[in-house]
Design a protein around this motif. Structure first.
Motif, PDB file in Angstrom:
ATOM      1  N   ILE A  33       0.846  -1.205   0.000  1.00  0.00           N
ATOM      2  CA  ILE A  33       0.000   0.000   0.000  1.00  0.00           C
ATOM      3  C   ILE A  33       0.881   1.254   0.000  1.00  0.00           C
ATOM      4  N   ASN A  34       1.921   1.247   0.836  1.00  0.00           N
ATOM      5  CA  ASN A  34       2.828   2.402   0.881  1.00  0.00           C
ATOM      6  C   ASN A  34       3.574   2.587  -0.437  1.00  0.00           C
ATOM      7  N   ARG A  35       4.004   1.478  -1.039  1.00  0.00           N
ATOM      8  CA  ARG A  35       4.732   1.599  -2.313  1.00  0.00           C
ATOM      9  C   ARG A  35       3.840   2.190  -3.403  1.00  0.00           C
ATOM     10  N   LEU A  36       2.581   1.779  -3.422  1.00  0.00           N
ATOM     11  CA  LEU A  36       1.658   2.349  -4.399  1.00  0.00           C
ATOM     12  C   LEU A  36       1.466   3.841  -4.141  1.00  0.00           C
ATOM     13  N   TYR A  37       1.315   4.214  -2.875  1.00  0.00           N
ATOM     14  CA  TYR A  37       1.058   5.607  -2.526  1.00  0.00           C
ATOM     15  C   TYR A  37       2.253   6.492  -2.871  1.00  0.00           C
ATOM     16  N   TYR A  38       3.470   5.996  -2.590  1.00  0.00           N
ATOM     17  CA  TYR A  38       4.673   6.792  -2.822  1.00  0.00           C
ATOM     18  C   TYR A  38       5.312   6.505  -4.185  1.00  0.00           C
ATOM     19  N   GLN A  39       4.650   5.656  -4.994  1.00  0.00           N
ATOM     20  CA  GLN A  39       5.132   5.309  -6.334  1.00  0.00           C
ATOM     21  C   GLN A  39       6.561   4.749  -6.287  1.00  0.00           C
ATOM     22  N   ILE A  40       6.750   3.798  -5.403  1.00  0.00           N
ATOM     23  CA  ILE A  40       8.035   3.122  -5.261  1.00  0.00           C
ATOM     24  C   ILE A  40       7.934   1.753  -5.934  1.00  0.00           C
ATOM     25  N   ASN A  41       8.871   1.461  -6.809  1.00  0.00           N
ATOM     26  CA  ASN A  41       8.864   0.191  -7.543  1.00  0.00           C
ATOM     27  C   ASN A  41       9.912  -0.756  -6.966  1.00  0.00           C
ATOM     28  N   ILE A  42       9.558  -2.026  -6.843  1.00  0.00           N
ATOM     29  CA  ILE A  42      10.529  -3.036  -6.459  1.00  0.00           C
ATOM     30  C   ILE A  42      10.672  -4.026  -7.601  1.00  0.00           C
ATOM     31  N   ARG A  43      11.810  -4.677  -7.626  1.00  0.00           N
ATOM     32  CA  ARG A  43      12.075  -5.654  -8.676  1.00  0.00           C
ATOM     33  C   ARG A  43      11.948  -7.050  -8.102  1.00  0.00           C
ATOM     34  N   ASN A  44      11.307  -7.925  -8.844  1.00  0.00           N
ATOM     35  CA  ASN A  44      11.173  -9.327  -8.451  1.00  0.00           C
ATOM     36  C   ASN A  44      12.095 -10.152  -9.346  1.00  0.00           C
ATOM     37  N   PRO A  45      13.264 -10.568  -8.848  1.00  0.00           N
ATOM     38  CA  PRO A  45      14.224 -11.295  -9.692  1.00  0.00           C
ATOM     39  C   PRO A  45      13.709 -12.647 -10.167  1.00  0.00           C
ATOM     40  N   LEU A  46      12.644 -13.160  -9.558  1.00  0.00           N
ATOM     41  CA  LEU A  46      12.091 -14.463  -9.942  1.00  0.00           C
ATOM     42  C   LEU A  46      10.868 -14.335 -10.842  1.00  0.00           C
ATOM     43  N   LEU A  47      10.582 -13.108 -11.314  1.00  0.00           N
ATOM     44  CA  LEU A  47       9.328 -12.886 -12.031  1.00  0.00           C
ATOM     45  C   LEU A  47       9.191 -13.772 -13.261  1.00  0.00           C
ATOM     46  N   ASP A  48      10.238 -13.891 -14.067  1.00  0.00           N
ATOM     47  CA  ASP A  48      10.144 -14.731 -15.269  1.00  0.00           C
ATOM     48  C   ASP A  48       9.832 -16.181 -14.908  1.00  0.00           C
ATOM     49  N   ASP A  49      10.485 -16.692 -13.872  1.00  0.00           N
ATOM     50  CA  ASP A  49      10.232 -18.071 -13.445  1.00  0.00           C
ATOM     51  C   ASP A  49       8.799 -18.228 -12.937  1.00  0.00           C
ATOM     52  N   ILE A  50       8.319 -17.227 -12.205  1.00  0.00           N
ATOM     53  CA  ILE A  50       6.949 -17.296 -11.688  1.00  0.00           C
ATOM     54  C   ILE A  50       5.951 -17.305 -12.833  1.00  0.00           C
ATOM     55  N   LYS A  51       6.155 -16.444 -13.826  1.00  0.00           N
ATOM     56  CA  LYS A  51       5.233 -16.375 -14.957  1.00  0.00           C
ATOM     57  C   LYS A  51       5.232 -17.675 -15.760  1.00  0.00           C
ATOM     58  N   ASN A  52       6.393 -18.332 -15.818  1.00  0.00           N
ATOM     59  CA  ASN A  52       6.491 -19.566 -16.602  1.00  0.00           C
ATOM     60  C   ASN A  52       5.997 -20.785 -15.828  1.00  0.00           C
ATOM     61  N   GLU A  53       6.463 -20.915 -14.592  1.00  0.00           N
ATOM     62  CA  GLU A  53       6.199 -22.142 -13.835  1.00  0.00           C
ATOM     63  C   GLU A  53       4.891 -22.085 -13.054  1.00  0.00           C
ATOM     64  N   LEU A  54       4.425 -20.874 -12.746  1.00  0.00           N
ATOM     65  CA  LEU A  54       3.160 -20.717 -12.004  1.00  0.00           C
ATOM     66  C   LEU A  54       2.185 -19.911 -12.845  1.00  0.00           C
ATOM     67  N   ALA A  55       2.125 -20.205 -14.136  1.00  0.00           N
ATOM     68  CA  ALA A  55       1.404 -19.353 -15.088  1.00  0.00           C
ATOM     69  C   ALA A  55      -0.056 -19.154 -14.710  1.00  0.00           C
ATOM     70  N   ASP A  56      -0.759 -20.227 -14.360  1.00  0.00           N
ATOM     71  CA  ASP A  56      -2.189 -20.114 -14.062  1.00  0.00           C
ATOM     72  C   ASP A  56      -2.434 -19.321 -12.784  1.00  0.00           C
ATOM     73  N   VAL A  57      -1.668 -19.636 -11.732  1.00  0.00           N
ATOM     74  CA  VAL A  57      -1.837 -18.909 -10.471  1.00  0.00           C
ATOM     75  C   VAL A  57      -1.471 -17.445 -10.644  1.00  0.00           C
ATOM     76  N   TYR A  58      -0.415 -17.172 -11.422  1.00  0.00           N
ATOM     77  CA  TYR A  58      -0.042 -15.768 -11.667  1.00  0.00           C
ATOM     78  C   TYR A  58      -1.183 -15.035 -12.374  1.00  0.00           C
ATOM     79  N   HIS A  59      -1.751 -15.669 -13.390  1.00  0.00           N
ATOM     80  CA  HIS A  59      -2.844 -15.040 -14.149  1.00  0.00           C
ATOM     81  C   HIS A  59      -4.058 -14.792 -13.244  1.00  0.00           C
ATOM     82  N   LEU A  60      -4.394 -15.769 -12.430  1.00  0.00           N
ATOM     83  CA  LEU A  60      -5.552 -15.626 -11.532  1.00  0.00           C
ATOM     84  C   LEU A  60      -5.279 -14.600 -10.430  1.00  0.00           C
ATOM     85  N   THR A  61      -4.027 -14.536  -9.974  1.00  0.00           N
ATOM     86  CA  THR A  61      -3.663 -13.520  -8.976  1.00  0.00           C
ATOM     87  C   THR A  61      -3.802 -12.129  -9.565  1.00  0.00           C
ATOM     88  N   ARG A  62      -3.380 -11.961 -10.806  1.00  0.00           N
ATOM     89  CA  ARG A  62      -3.521 -10.670 -11.488  1.00  0.00           C
ATOM     90  C   ARG A  62      -5.000 -10.271 -11.561  1.00  0.00           C
TER      91      ARG A  62
END
Length: 521
Positions: free
Chosen positions: A355-384
């Motif tokens: 909530i604070n990051r959204l309010y202050y427009q602070i971005n974080i990087r997820n180094p595992l994002l590509d792996d999450i999108k590939n290996e957890l594709a359905d859960v990632y899509h449903l979470t979105r």
């Protein structure tokens, strides 16, 4: 800046010549890299091809193949990449543009000239002009402008946006999987190496000690991605101040937190930074560091869930959003996750700083994002989907893919926990010995399961009606039945275990995703 590296160019050319599907393992061996590296390269190639009629097709069990609406499209692509710079030139060009963008960001609001950039990078003015067009396409969505005038070229924007863009470039240089035997404090070797190359070892070591003292004062550690995030941004702030390039804050400094203990810790950190760089800092830098601290997630140990800070860091808003997310995601997959305390605790601790990051427009990087999108594709899509429903009341605060990736991991773990308690009926017609072997191996793999019975296939309908199992595991073909059925061998090998998991998790998630997509079309 969607520019292919040397390896990605070669991979695309290799795929263009392929007439049959190639497995990830084949491609990894061909290019002497890991399967995960090939997967990341394929994602970038897919982005590169987004405006064409060609895509990377992935077929389970077969592999990868470039597919197009007609052969002419493939021929046109081959001609296009052959007309582009040579492999070495392509990767050098990409690295050069990163250096130019980094220099412009570091020096803003100072101007530089195309001639100076040309001399600095030993290329023609025309190439610099082309590089600047690509850089402009990259920085514009970040709220920055590339200003060209007779006096020179510079980047225009506020200080926060400039720092966010610099952080994005530096994060792109970090190889979080970089092998190394020495672990430099909280930084992994890849991050340490990238930050030292960019800022120098002395400054990196200073910030390392500064954050160690900060965590001691807070009495709790930050989670790894948040630690690296604040580490990078403090280095950027120091770098910009020592070069005399800090821009004024577009917002007045808030004084409502002066008595907040965390605000006081931020003030002490700024005082130490001023002493280190022997320069004064604007008053709003205390507020800047304060924002990053309260927007950082806490590294939570399971046995420390009752610490006082655990309650202090939460809020009614965080709890409400967490409960809303749980309800929507549960409805999407038709599984009630509301009683999963581990899921609730993990989400609510993440939501408060989100909530604070959204309010202050602070971005974080997820180094595992590509792996999450590939290996957890359905859960990632449903979470979105769930996230977009929850945050629909504040459209200006878009939750990034990196944030969704972190939330998706919590939901994936919760879904997998759902298979720990199952009532299973075995169908085995190969003899008592093998049925006992099958039973023992199933219980070894899933110790919390209950085997309700072992029956021949002709008794299945009546026994199923009587015992209502959650799952049927069979070594022989059985008639169609409403209860899910998984076919396995009598010796239950690794492929069988994967097939069981896919039946209980993957298929259900596929169905949930497809069902939601169908309702939206």
């Amino acid at each position: 800046m969607k520019v292919l590296t040397s390896r990605q160019h070669r991979l695309l050319r290799f795929l263009l010549k392929q007439q049959e599907y190639a497995t990830l393992l084949t491609l990894a061996e061909q290019f002497e890299v890991s399967k995960k590296t090939i997967q990341r390269d394929l994602n970038i190639i897919n982005d590169y091809l987004v405006n064409s009629n060609i895509r990377v097709d992935k077929k389970s069990g077969a592999g990868i193949l470039l597919v197009a609406e007609n052969t002419a499209d493939l021929m046109q692509l081959e001609q296009q990449i052959n007309n582009e710079n040579d492999d070495a030139d392509s990767v050098l060009g990409h690295a050069r543009r990163i250096k130019i963008a980094s220099w412009l960001l570091s020096e803003t609001p100072r101007e530089t000239s195309i001639n100076k950039l040309s001399e600095r990078h030993f290329i023609s003015n025309a190439s610099i002009v082309n590089d600047l067009k690509i850089i402009e396409d990259w920085i514009t969505p970040l709220g920055l402008q590339l200003i060209r005038s007779q006096s020179g070229t510079r980047i225009k924007g506020n200080e926060n946006d400039v720092r966010q863009a610099m952080a994005a470039l530096i994060n792109g240089l970090m190889n979080h999987q970089d092998p190394g035997t020495v672990n430099h404090s909280r930084l992994d070797p890849g991050s340490y190496k990238a930050l030292v190359q960019y800022f120098g070892e002395k400054d990196v070591n200073f910030v390392q000690v500064l954050l160690q003292e900060m965590e001691q004062a807070l009495a709790y550690p930050l989670g790894e991605p948040y630690y690296i995030n604040i580490f990078t941004h403090i280095l950027i702030m120091m770098h910009r101040r020592t070069r005399g390039n800090l821009l004024g804050s577009p917002k007045p400094v808030s004084r409502q937190h002066l008595e907040d203990p965390i605000f006081m810790i931020a003030g002490e950190m700024v005082a130490k930074i001023e002493q280190y760089i022997t320069l004064s800092l604007p008053e709003d830098e205390v507020w800047f560091i304060y924002q990053y601290i309260i927007s950082s997630g806490v590294l939570v140990a399971e046995n420390h869930s009752d610490h006082a800070w655990h309650t202090e860091l939460l809020s009614d808003e965080a709890r409400d959003i967490t409960l809303n997310l749980l309800e929507i995601f549960s409805n999407l997959i038709s599984i009630d996750l509301s009683q999963d305390k581990q899921l609730y605790d993990g989400l609510v601790v993440h939501i408060r700083p989100l909530i604070n990051r959204l309010y202050y427009q602070i971005n974080i990087r997820n180094p595992l994002l590509d792996d999450i999108k590939n290996e957890l594709a359905d859960v990632y899509h449903l979470t979105r989907i769930a996230v977009e429903k929850v945050f629909t009341h504040c459209p200006q605060q878009t939750v990034s893919d990196d944030e969704v990736g972190y939330l998706a991991v919590h939901f994936q773990a919760a879904v997998e926990r759902q298979i720990t308690h199952k009532r299973v009926l075995l169908v085995c017609s190969t003899g008592i010995g093998t049925s006992h072997l099958l039973r023992s191996r199933i219980l070894r793999a899933f110790p919390d399961w209950e085997i309700v019975a072992t029956v021949p296939s002709d008794q299945l309908p009546s026994v199923t009606q009587q015992m209502t199992p959650d799952l049927i595991i069979s070594t022989v073909h059985v008639p169609e039945i409403e209860t899910p059925v998984v076919y396995v061998t009598a010796f239950l090998n690794d492929t069988d275990l994967q097939r069981i998991t896919e039946k209980l998790i993957t298929e259900k998630l596929h169905q949930a995703r497809d069902a939601y997509t169908a309702t939206q079309s």
